[in-house]
Design a protein around this motif. Structure first.
Motif, PDB file in Angstrom:
ATOM      1  N   GLU A  20       0.834  -1.205   0.000  1.00  0.00           N
ATOM      2  CA  GLU A  20       0.000   0.000   0.000  1.00  0.00           C
ATOM      3  C   GLU A  20       0.871   1.259   0.000  1.00  0.00           C
ATOM      4  OE1 GLU A  20      -2.609  -0.276   3.334  1.00  0.00           O
ATOM      5  OE2 GLU A  20      -3.535  -2.139   2.657  1.00  0.00           O
ATOM      6  N   ASP A  23       2.131   2.035  -3.420  1.00  0.00           N
ATOM      7  CA  ASP A  23       1.097   2.611  -4.290  1.00  0.00           C
ATOM      8  C   ASP A  23       1.040   4.127  -4.180  1.00  0.00           C
ATOM      9  OD1 ASP A  23       0.338   0.170  -5.316  1.00  0.00           O
ATOM     10  OD2 ASP A  23      -1.321  -0.119  -3.917  1.00  0.00           O
ATOM     11  N   ARG A  95       1.622   7.044   4.611  1.00  0.00           N
ATOM     12  CA  ARG A  95       1.264   7.151   3.202  1.00  0.00           C
ATOM     13  C   ARG A  95       1.479   8.597   2.728  1.00  0.00           C
ATOM     14  NH1 ARG A  95       1.522   2.673   4.345  1.00  0.00           N
ATOM     15  NH2 ARG A  95      -0.115   1.067   4.472  1.00  0.00           N
TER      16      ARG A  95
END
Length: 234
Positions: A20, A23, A95
């Motif tokens: 993740e 990404d 992230r």
């Protein structure tokens, strides 16, 4: 050849989280991601396959003995700091959401280094926000001067307290609210608690790291670090 930014991501048992992260890994051509994986991690083959499938030279897998988060950061940072302008930390549950996040960090670090000799920056993690740098970037001369990235003996917690306190001691830390590096942590309801979160947030770990950091500060360690950095980087 010196590259711009190395982001250290120690990780154990969570290749799905790293997938993740990858990404969202939109960065410049001179920013590298280094996954630090324990050599006894049962998920190591999955990590290797993930990096191979990603097919990006900017993603590096490095294995070594299990040293926990603090020890792994110190080992990796000291090994690689001379090859990069800046060193950063992100967890496998961070992230980066802002396009050009690395360029923004590097520009501010260059300003801090020019004005103060060294510096630290952090973005908005949408959880602790300005209160703590749960992900951080710092000029590599901090690591080369101190011979470590965090105080020796810290297991997992109080690392961000140290970076915040060191930055204030140097008067060279910037919170960048326009740069989002989201912390998808269970305490924010953004991830499920698993055995890794249970392990690193156990009361015994919290108590040990709190005692270690408070003893470090009480013994003058924070002041010594700031003084050493100033002296080596006038």
């Amino acid at each position: 050849m010196t590259r711009d930014l190395l982001v250290l991501v120690p990780t154990r048992g969570r290749p799905h989280a790293v997938a993740e992260l990858l990404d969202t890994w939109h960065c410049g051509p001179s920013t590298d991601l280094l996954l630090g994986v324990d050599d006894d991690d049962p998920e190591l083959p999955t990590y290797r396959a993930l990096v191979d499938a990603h097919n990006e030279p900017a993603v590096i897998l490095q294995t070594g003995p299990r040293l926990r988060l603090g020890g792994t950061l110190n080992a990796l940072a000291t090994e690689h700091a001379t090859h990069y302008r800046a060193i950063a930390f992100m967890g496998d549950d961070h992230r980066p959401r802002t396009i050009g996040w690395d360029t923004a960090f590097l520009a501010e670090l260059d300003r801090l280094r020019a004005e103060h000799g060294a510096g630290l920056v952090y973005g908005d993690d949408l959880l602790m926000r300005q209160r703590l740098p749960t992900a951080v970037a710092l000029t590599s001369n901090i690591v080369t001067t101190l011979g470590r990235m965090v105080p020796t003996g810290l297991i997992h917690l109080y690392l961000d307290n140290y970076w915040l306190d060191l930055g204030h001691a140097l008067d060279a830390i910037t919170w960048m609210p326009n740069v989002i590096v989201e912390h998808v942590h269970p305490s924010a309801g953004k991830a499920a608690w698993d055995d890794r979160y249970d392990e690193v947030n156990a009361p015994a770990v919290y108590d040990a790291d709190q005692a270690t950091y408070e003893a470090f500060v009480a013994a003058g360690g924070l002041d010594r670090d700031a003084t050493a950095i100033r002296a080596a980087n006038p």
